[in-house]
Design a protein around this motif. Structure first.
Motif, PDB file in Angstrom:
ATOM      1  N   VAL A  40      -0.197   3.855   5.977  1.00 33.54           N
ATOM      2  CA  VAL A  40       0.338   4.748   4.943  1.00 33.54           C
ATOM      3  C   VAL A  40       0.513   6.186   5.418  1.00 33.54           C
ATOM      4  O   VAL A  40       1.000   7.035   4.672  1.00 33.54           O
ATOM      5  N   LYS A  41       0.130   6.465   6.650  1.00 33.71           N
ATOM      6  CA  LYS A  41       0.101   7.836   7.167  1.00 33.71           C
ATOM      7  C   LYS A  41       1.373   8.614   6.876  1.00 33.71           C
ATOM      8  O   LYS A  41       1.328   9.758   6.394  1.00 33.71           O
ATOM      9  N   VAL A  54     -11.034   0.266   0.007  1.00 30.67           N
ATOM     10  CA  VAL A  54     -11.108  -0.953   0.812  1.00 30.67           C
ATOM     11  C   VAL A  54     -12.436  -0.984   1.571  1.00 30.67           C
ATOM     12  O   VAL A  54     -13.180   0.002   1.593  1.00 30.67           O
ATOM     13  N   LYS A  55     -12.720  -2.098   2.211  1.00 31.01           N
ATOM     14  CA  LYS A  55     -13.920  -2.217   3.026  1.00 31.01           C
ATOM     15  C   LYS A  55     -13.851  -1.243   4.210  1.00 31.01           C
ATOM     16  O   LYS A  55     -12.759  -0.986   4.731  1.00 31.01           O
ATOM     17  N   ASN A  78      -9.202   2.240   8.936  1.00 33.50           N
ATOM     18  CA  ASN A  78      -8.285   2.737   9.965  1.00 33.50           C
ATOM     19  C   ASN A  78      -6.929   2.042   9.897  1.00 33.50           C
ATOM     20  O   ASN A  78      -5.880   2.688  10.055  1.00 33.50           O
ATOM     21  N   LYS A  79      -6.939   0.749   9.673  1.00 33.55           N
ATOM     22  CA  LYS A  79      -5.687  -0.008   9.569  1.00 33.55           C
ATOM     23  C   LYS A  79      -4.858   0.489   8.396  1.00 33.55           C
ATOM     24  O   LYS A  79      -3.628   0.674   8.510  1.00 33.55           O
ATOM     25  N   ASN A 127       0.816  -1.214   0.000  1.00 32.32           N
ATOM     26  CA  ASN A 127       0.000   0.000   0.000  1.00 32.32           C
ATOM     27  C   ASN A 127       0.853   1.269   0.000  1.00 32.32           C
ATOM     28  O   ASN A 127       0.479   2.290  -0.602  1.00 32.32           O
ATOM     29  N   LYS A 128       1.974   1.220   0.673  1.00 31.92           N
ATOM     30  CA  LYS A 128       2.846   2.399   0.734  1.00 31.92           C
ATOM     31  C   LYS A 128       3.403   2.740  -0.646  1.00 31.92           C
ATOM     32  O   LYS A 128       3.587   3.910  -0.983  1.00 31.92           O
TER      33      LYS A 128
END
Length: 294
Positions: free
Chosen positions: A106-107, A94-95, A100-101, A80-81
């Motif tokens: 990726v924050k 995503v679902k 949150n996950k 994802n990053k």
């Protein structure tokens, strides 16, 4: 009144905010992400080579995904990053229960020069703004599955830190695959109930009309074609004529004719009430999801 549908080719020709070399990434490579990718590439607004999709739970050797990659020229990854680092526009697809996950993962890679677009149903903008760096440019969009055939109905809701042109850029993207309007976030639950879930109502209507035709002696394939084309034509008349649907209905109902007899039957069966109830049920479910994902 002109049609509110902007042909995809026209959007690409008069593009104002979306550049030809813009890069887009999808975190989540499910049905909606693939449908949007197909729509963007088919309309010509985004090149396949500039689109990256990630799915951490799937194998890159999946035959269907390999075929998708081959057909549209996109890139896939399980990181994802990587998607965030490579993309100017990052779509969270995503679902809702894993948003949150994903945001925590990726924050640190979300910079202020990126636009984060969420299509996660029921997840409020505040969830993204609280879990991403301060000042992140977040936009929430509610599209529907008809992006696959470039006939989507979408609404864009901007976050608190978006720049002036961000919402317009996102709207331009989604206008390449249907119609798209800009509105406030409080409208999105109802948008979900109406247009987000609405294709299912239309599919049921088409199937039911076809069943009626079969019941009256029509071959199944002919009944399905007639039912689908009839609803397509009715929708096009509403969008292009400028007339209220009630007026269009009245125009079809001759005194003592077949259509008014059918309308009477629909009224007795509570047809209107059923559709209103469907939109209400889906809206309430969206609100419930939103409360769980704050």
């Amino acid at each position: 009144m002109q049609s509110s549908i902007t042909p995809a080719a026209a959007v690409c020709q008069k593009r104002k905010y979306v550049s030809e070399d813009m890069t887009i990434g999808f975190i989540g490579a499910g049905k909606m992400a693939q449908a949007m990718t197909k729509g963007f590439v088919t309309s010509g607004i985004i090149k396949g080579k500039n689109i990256t999709l990630s799915d951490v739970s799937a194998s890159n050797a999946n035959p269907r995904m390999l075929q998708f990659v081959k057909e549209f020229g996109v890139t896939t990854t399980q990181d994802n990053k990587e998607v965030v680092n490579k993309s100017q526009v990052v779509v969270i697809s995503v679902k809702p229960n894993v948003v949150n996950k994903v945001l925590k993962e990726v924050k640190e890679h979300v910079s202020k020069d990126k636009i984060v677009v969420s299509i996660a149903a029921g997840v409020p903008l505040s969830t993204f703004e609280q879990n991403l760096p301060p000042g992140s440019r977040v936009v929430r969009v509610m599209p529907n599955i008809t992006v696959t055939v470039q006939a989507a109905a979408s609404v864009v809701a901007p976050g608190t830190s978006v720049q002036l042109h961000d919402s317009e850029l996102v709207r331009e993207l989604f206008q390449s695959i249907g119609i798209c309007e800009i509105g406030s976030e409080y409208l999105l639950d109802a948008v979900t109930g109406l247009s987000g879930s609405g294709p299912a109502y239309g599919f049921i209507a088409i199937e039911s009309l076809a069943d009626g035709g079969v019941n009256m002696g029509l071959p199944r394939d002919l009944a399905l074609k007639l039912a689908a084309q009839t609803l397509l034509g009715a929708a096009k008349m509403v969008l292009e004529s400028g007339k209220h649907p009630g007026q269009l209905k009245d125009d079809v109902c001759s005194p003592g004719g077949t259509t008014i007899a059918a309308v009477q039957s629909l009224e007795k069966s509570g047809f209107r009430s059923c559709l209103i109830g469907a939109v209400e049920a889906a809206t309430l479910k969206a609100q419930e999801l939103g409360s769980k994902n704050k």
